[in-house]
Design a protein around this motif. Structure first.
Motif, PDB file in Angstrom:
ATOM      1  N   ARG A   1       0.857  -1.197   0.000  1.00 61.94           N
ATOM      2  CA  ARG A   1       0.000   0.000   0.000  1.00 61.94           C
ATOM      3  C   ARG A   1       0.887   1.240   0.000  1.00 61.94           C
ATOM      4  O   ARG A   1       1.780   1.352   0.850  1.00 61.94           O
TER       5      ARG A   1
ATOM      6  N   VAL B   1      -4.101  -2.345  -8.215  1.00 65.70           N
ATOM      7  CA  VAL B   1      -5.513  -2.145  -7.850  1.00 65.70           C
ATOM      8  C   VAL B   1      -5.781  -0.648  -7.788  1.00 65.70           C
ATOM      9  O   VAL B   1      -5.089   0.093  -7.080  1.00 65.70           O
ATOM     10  N   HIS B   2      -6.790  -0.202  -8.541  1.00 69.56           N
ATOM     11  CA  HIS B   2      -7.000   1.236  -8.727  1.00 69.56           C
ATOM     12  C   HIS B   2      -8.460   1.534  -9.027  1.00 69.56           C
ATOM     13  O   HIS B   2      -9.266   0.617  -9.216  1.00 69.56           O
ATOM     14  N   LYS B   3      -8.779   2.804  -9.120  1.00 69.70           N
ATOM     15  CA  LYS B   3     -10.123   3.242  -9.507  1.00 69.70           C
ATOM     16  C   LYS B   3      -9.986   4.208 -10.686  1.00 69.70           C
ATOM     17  O   LYS B   3     -10.582   5.288 -10.719  1.00 69.70           O
TER      18      LYS B   3
ATOM     19  N   GLU C   1      -5.775   7.898 -10.054  1.00 74.51           N
ATOM     20  CA  GLU C   1      -5.739   6.431  -9.998  1.00 74.51           C
ATOM     21  C   GLU C   1      -5.420   5.839 -11.375  1.00 74.51           C
ATOM     22  O   GLU C   1      -4.743   4.812 -11.474  1.00 74.51           O
TER      23      GLU C   1
ATOM     24  N   CYS D   1     -10.805  -1.363  -8.203  1.00 72.35           N
ATOM     25  CA  CYS D   1     -10.850  -1.735  -6.787  1.00 72.35           C
ATOM     26  C   CYS D   1     -12.163  -2.401  -6.358  1.00 72.35           C
ATOM     27  O   CYS D   1     -12.148  -3.362  -5.590  1.00 72.35           O
ATOM     28  N   ASP D   2     -13.293  -1.911  -6.852  1.00 74.75           N
ATOM     29  CA  ASP D   2     -14.561  -2.525  -6.419  1.00 74.75           C
ATOM     30  C   ASP D   2     -14.658  -3.969  -6.921  1.00 74.75           C
ATOM     31  O   ASP D   2     -15.085  -4.876  -6.183  1.00 74.75           O
TER      32      ASP D   2
ATOM     33  N   THR E   1      -1.102  -0.987  -4.576  1.00 73.65           N
ATOM     34  CA  THR E   1      -2.260  -0.106  -4.648  1.00 73.65           C
ATOM     35  C   THR E   1      -2.008   1.226  -3.948  1.00 73.65           C
ATOM     36  O   THR E   1      -1.016   1.396  -3.236  1.00 73.65           O
TER      37      THR E   1
ATOM     38  N   ASN F   1      -7.253   2.900  -1.109  1.00 77.17           N
ATOM     39  CA  ASN F   1      -7.642   1.533  -1.489  1.00 77.17           C
ATOM     40  C   ASN F   1      -6.920   0.526  -0.601  1.00 77.17           C
ATOM     41  O   ASN F   1      -7.506  -0.463  -0.142  1.00 77.17           O
TER      42      ASN F   1
ATOM     43  N   VAL G   1      -8.477  -2.517   1.499  1.00 76.89           N
ATOM     44  CA  VAL G   1      -8.134  -3.862   1.029  1.00 76.89           C
ATOM     45  C   VAL G   1      -7.425  -4.662   2.129  1.00 76.89           C
ATOM     46  O   VAL G   1      -7.738  -5.835   2.368  1.00 76.89           O
TER      47      VAL G   1
END
Ligand code: NAD
Length: 380
Positions: free
Chosen positions: A128, A203-205, A213, A244-245, A263, A267, A271
């Motif tokens: 992270r 892992v991103h948005k 992101e 991410c979702d 990530t 997030n 996570v």
């Protein structure tokens, strides 16, 4: 004699209990693994509530200097100061020492109850990002002149018309940089290769936040291709990404698809705790904050000070203990680390654990913190 000085923060609330358990088990494992030539010299450094009472500051400069000087350390949980000054002692340490990776390995121990059907398939290591994103702390409270000034800048200088309720809005800024992304993704890729792990998932948005992101995803892929192209083309390392979702859904449905996760800060916060819950909760999840360029690493229990159970001899010391095991692995004392993993596996397999875990096990035997610590030492 090879001795290593390790500065440690005892912590607030349950901190002294989990720290004492961690040091006792680690000392016993090191003695057993090396029969004398290796030893850890624990050096207490002040922080938190007790430091405030004694020195009038929650985080004395000497404590930060000790971590810098020795290049590593371990900390128990710290209370969050109320009122002005330092917002969070953990965030302060991460930012002051530029510990840009929050490393959270997540694995399951046989015997530990889990809310999922196949917790044995959960084996991930989360990287992270620790210094950027909305956690940078750049925000202004609704109704203040600063918030109005910031809105005025958005409206007048940047042509922003999309703030729905400008008079009552608070504002936050989300910095995400190429440099910040690259050093995080580089550390994740190196870790994957060094530990024989098959993939790194970004892992991103980025579908919504395209430049922050989305930038993370783009820069992450570019860095991986540039610096780890050989490993990727030879099939030793797969780089993939997940929104991410969808990721939060996938790790419940097919956790075996994921290994190393890279990530952003927010997030990563969600996570890490969700994955921890899949393998038994925060009482058993270790963590570390690391700068992979300087090598400086601070290992930490991931739970808080648990004031409701402090001093009752019931706290689960495993989060802090496993953080200590990460420290042993970090310095290459893998034999001692292995002994502790084995002892934990055997203890949980026979149902012996502190109340938070034992009461969920079919034949669980509840042990107090000290009894459990002695039991583990006996199993080494
Ligand atoms: P918490 O993690 O202290 O406690 C949440 C719940 O989990 C409590 O019911 C507690 O009894 C239980 N729990 C936590 N750790 C446990 C363990 N090892 N064994 C058994 N049960 C355990 O979270 P909180 O109550 O929200 O926070 C208390 C304080 O800790 C606050 O001041 C918060 O800011 C601080 N905090 C510090 C850290 C840190 O230093 N890393 C992390 C989170 C919270």
């Amino acid at each position: 004699m090879e001795s290593l000085t390790v500065p440690y923060i005892k912590g607030d609330g349950v901190g002294p209990e989990v720290t004492s358990a961690m040091m006792r088990v680690i000392d016993a494992a090191v003695a057993k693994a090396y029969g004398g030539p290796r030893r850890i010299d624990w050096m207490e450094v002040p922080a938190g509530g007790s430091a405030y009472e004694k020195y009038g500051t929650y985080m004395p400069d000497s404590t930060v200097d000790a971590f810098r000087q020795y290049g590593l350390g371990i900390k128990g949980p710290l209370m969050t100061p109320v009122g002005g000054g330092i917002r969070s002692l953990n965030v302060y340490l991460r930012q002051t020492l530029d510990l840009y990776v929050c490393l959270r390995p997540v694995r399951w121990f046989k015997g530990v109850e889990s809310p999922v059907k196949h917790p044995e398939n959960v084996d991930m290591v989360v990287f992270r990002e620790n210094t950027e994103d909305i956690y940078a702390g750049i925000e202004w409270e609704a109704g203040t002149p600063e918030a109005q000034k910031f809105y005025g800048f958005l409206r007048d200088e940047m042509g922003v018309t999309k703030v729905r309720f400008p008079e009552t809005s608070a504002f936050g800024v989300k910095p995400v940089s190429r440099e910040g992304t690259e050093r995080l993704v580089r550390a994740a890729c190196r870790y994957a290769l060094d530990h024989g792990r098959p993939s790194v998932t970004l892992v991103h948005k980025g579908n919504i936040m395209k430049f922050t992101e989305g930038g993370f995803k783009k820069w992450g892929y570019e860095l991986a291709q540039r610096e780890f192209g050989d490993a990727i083309s030879s099939g030793r390392l797969v780089i993939k990404d997940c929104i991410c979702d969808a990721f939060l859904q996938n790790v419940l449905l097919k956790p075996e698809d994921y290994s190393v996760i890279a990530t952003l800060n927010l997030n990563g916060d969600y996570v890490s705790d969700m994955l921890a819950a899949q393998v038994g909760g925060i009482g058993i999840s270790p963590g570390a904050n690391i700068n992979y360029d300087s090598g400086l690493a601070i290992f930490e229990a991931t739970h808080g000070t648990a004031p409701d159970i402090a001093g009752k001899d019931i706290v689960n010391p495993c989060s802090n203990l496993l953080s200590g095991v990460m420290l042993l692995e970090h310095i290459g004392w893998d034999e001692a680390a292995g002994l502790i993993y084995d002892a934990l596996e055997r203890s949980f397999a026979e149902g012996c654990a502190t109340a938070d875990l034992a009461r969920l096990m079919p034949d669980g035997r509840v042990m107090g913190t000290r009894e459990f610590t002695n039991h583990l030492i006996g199993l080494l």
